[in-house]
Design an enzyme around this catalytic site. Structure first.
Site, mmCIF file in Angstrom:
data_model
loop_
_atom_site.group_PDB
_atom_site.id
_atom_site.type_symbol
_atom_site.label_atom_id
_atom_site.label_comp_id
_atom_site.label_asym_id
_atom_site.label_seq_id
_atom_site.Cartn_x
_atom_site.Cartn_y
_atom_site.Cartn_z
ATOM 1 N N THR A 133 0.924 -1.223 0.011
ATOM 2 C CA THR A 133 -0.158 -0.035 0.097
ATOM 3 C C THR A 133 0.853 1.213 -0.022
ATOM 4 O O THR A 133 2.055 1.254 0.276
ATOM 5 C CB THR A 133 -0.719 -0.004 1.396
ATOM 6 N N ASP A 134 0.275 2.205 -0.547
ATOM 7 C CA ASP A 134 0.916 3.612 -0.511
ATOM 8 C C ASP A 134 0.969 4.177 1.049
ATOM 9 O O ASP A 134 1.720 5.129 1.346
ATOM 10 C CB ASP A 134 0.286 4.611 -1.392
ATOM 11 N N GLU A 135 0.288 3.592 1.918
ATOM 12 C CA GLU A 135 0.168 4.264 3.486
ATOM 13 C C GLU A 135 1.479 4.001 3.913
ATOM 14 O O GLU A 135 1.675 4.455 5.165
ATOM 15 C CB GLU A 135 -1.039 3.455 3.950
ATOM 16 N N TYR A 159 -2.120 -0.516 10.927
ATOM 17 C CA TYR A 159 -2.155 -1.155 9.577
ATOM 18 C C TYR A 159 -1.016 -0.715 9.032
ATOM 19 O O TYR A 159 -0.224 -1.627 8.225
ATOM 20 C CB TYR A 159 -3.317 -0.668 8.859
ATOM 21 N N LYS A 163 2.072 -3.186 7.215
ATOM 22 C CA LYS A 163 2.462 -3.418 5.985
ATOM 23 C C LYS A 163 3.949 -2.935 5.627
ATOM 24 O O LYS A 163 4.593 -3.671 4.927
ATOM 25 C CB LYS A 163 1.486 -2.853 5.130
#
Length: 355
Positions: A133-135, A159, A163
């Site tokens: 993810t870009d998060e 989260y 990741k």
């Protein structure tokens, strides 16, 4: 030849499996734990299809992974399996640590042992593709350039931290053991089969039920929106031709504030399924207390994958969002099944406290 897909009954994973088998006949072994967001109904059209073998199980179950690898001898593993919702990670981070970090570690260990035992030709051809993810990159200011693959990791939620840790493990297994890995970091996906805890399906579900449309804070959080089938084609391109050990950012080039997205959804619903009382759906918008640590802006620079692999999204936001609304309107039965008692309990817990 065969590929092993983990998390293939979830939103992105199921779309990937469906697109993969639509594009060719290479079989898929699909491993999914079937937690709340994993749903075999997403794969209903594959019932009886000999190219698709579903196995219910956990990527943290090393013995199961070992058996599947030995029995089916996949040429690639595509890892979608993850706990993936920020709000749920705030309420209960333990599951995110166990699945996203420990589970990825167990999966990597099993794959490393399998890969090490392959003949030279199969060993050279093998790939492990990790979907992220870009998060992991943190938050951007309004004037910051979009995230590139060289941005440092600055995760701000349980989260995204989990990741980020999984991404680091995948990288380490390449540099330490030579495992032929590829990593993709995507922006916000939307489209068919998305569990209605995420913004777009949540708004559609609530709008049609006459419920409030909850907007965190001022609604000006910016996200880059990527139609899920575009994401799937990008993953296939990376799997086919990506450089080993590299990361590829996948985005839709569609930065939109959340409030603008909700207004767009309301306008399309006004056109396609107008309210009986003639009022616009945007009248249901309700502002609620913001999420703790809510990142203000994400944006993906997807120029590397376009430059190296020739991929760019086929859908604009306008075309993709209309397809999405039309799909949800045409699949009310699917929505009804996934928005069960457990789902209602979750939404009450998450949004009731913010009212």
């Amino acid at each position: 030849m065969t590929i092993l897909v983990t998390g293939g009954a979830g939103f992105i994973g199921a779309n990937f499996v469906l697109d993969w088998l639509k594009a060719g006949d290479e079989p898929v072994v699909n491993l999914d734990k079937l937690t709340y967001a994993g749903n075999l109904e997403n794969l209903g059209v594959l019932k009886g299809d000999s190219r698709h073998l579903f196995v219910q199980g956990d990527i943290g179950d090393g013995a199961l992974i070992d058996r599947l690898l030995v029995e089916h001898r996949p040429r690639a593993v595509v890892n979608f399996a993850a706990e993936s919702h920020v709000d749920r990670s705030i309420h209960g981070p333990e599951d995110f640590i166990q699945t996203n970090i420990v589970g990825t570690f167990r999966l990597l260990e099993a794959v490393r042992a399998y890969w090490g035992g392959l003949g030279e030709a199969d060993k050279t051809a093998f790939r492990f593709l990790h979907v992220s993810t870009d998060e992991v990159y943190g938050s951007l200011s309004p004037t910051d350039p979009a995230f590139s693959e060289t941005n440092r990791y600055e995760p701000n939620s349980p989260y995204s931290a989990s990741k980020a840790a999984s991404d680091h493990l995948v990288r380490a297994y390449h540099h330490t053991y030579g495992l032929p890995v590829l990593t993709t970091n995507c922006s916000n996906n939307y489209g068919p089969y998305q569990f209605p805890e995420k913004l777009i399906p949540l708004v559609l579900h609530n709008a049609l039920k006459g419920k409030p449309l909850p907007i965190y804070g001022d609604g000006q959080q910016v996200r880059d929106w990527l139609y899920v089938s575009d994401h799937c084609t990008a993953i296939r391109r990376v799997l086919e031709s990506g450089r080993l050990g590299e990361t590829y950012n996948i985005g839709g080039w569609n930065e939109k504030p959340n409030l603008d997205v909700v207004h767009t959804l309301c306008a399309i619903l006004d056109e396609l399924r107008p309210r009986a009382d003639g009022q616009p759906y945007k009248s249901q918008i309700t502002y609620v207390k913001d999420r703790p640590g809510h990142d203000r802006r994400y944006a993906i620079d997807a120029s590397k994958i376009e430059r190296e692999l020739g991929w760019k999204p086929a859908e604009t936001f306008d075309t993709g969002i209309r397809k999405t609304v039309e799909w949800y309107l045409a699949n009310a039965e699917w929505v009804g099944h996934v928005t069960s008692g457990a789902y209602r309990q979750w939404t009450d817990k998450n949004y009731g406290a913010r009212a």
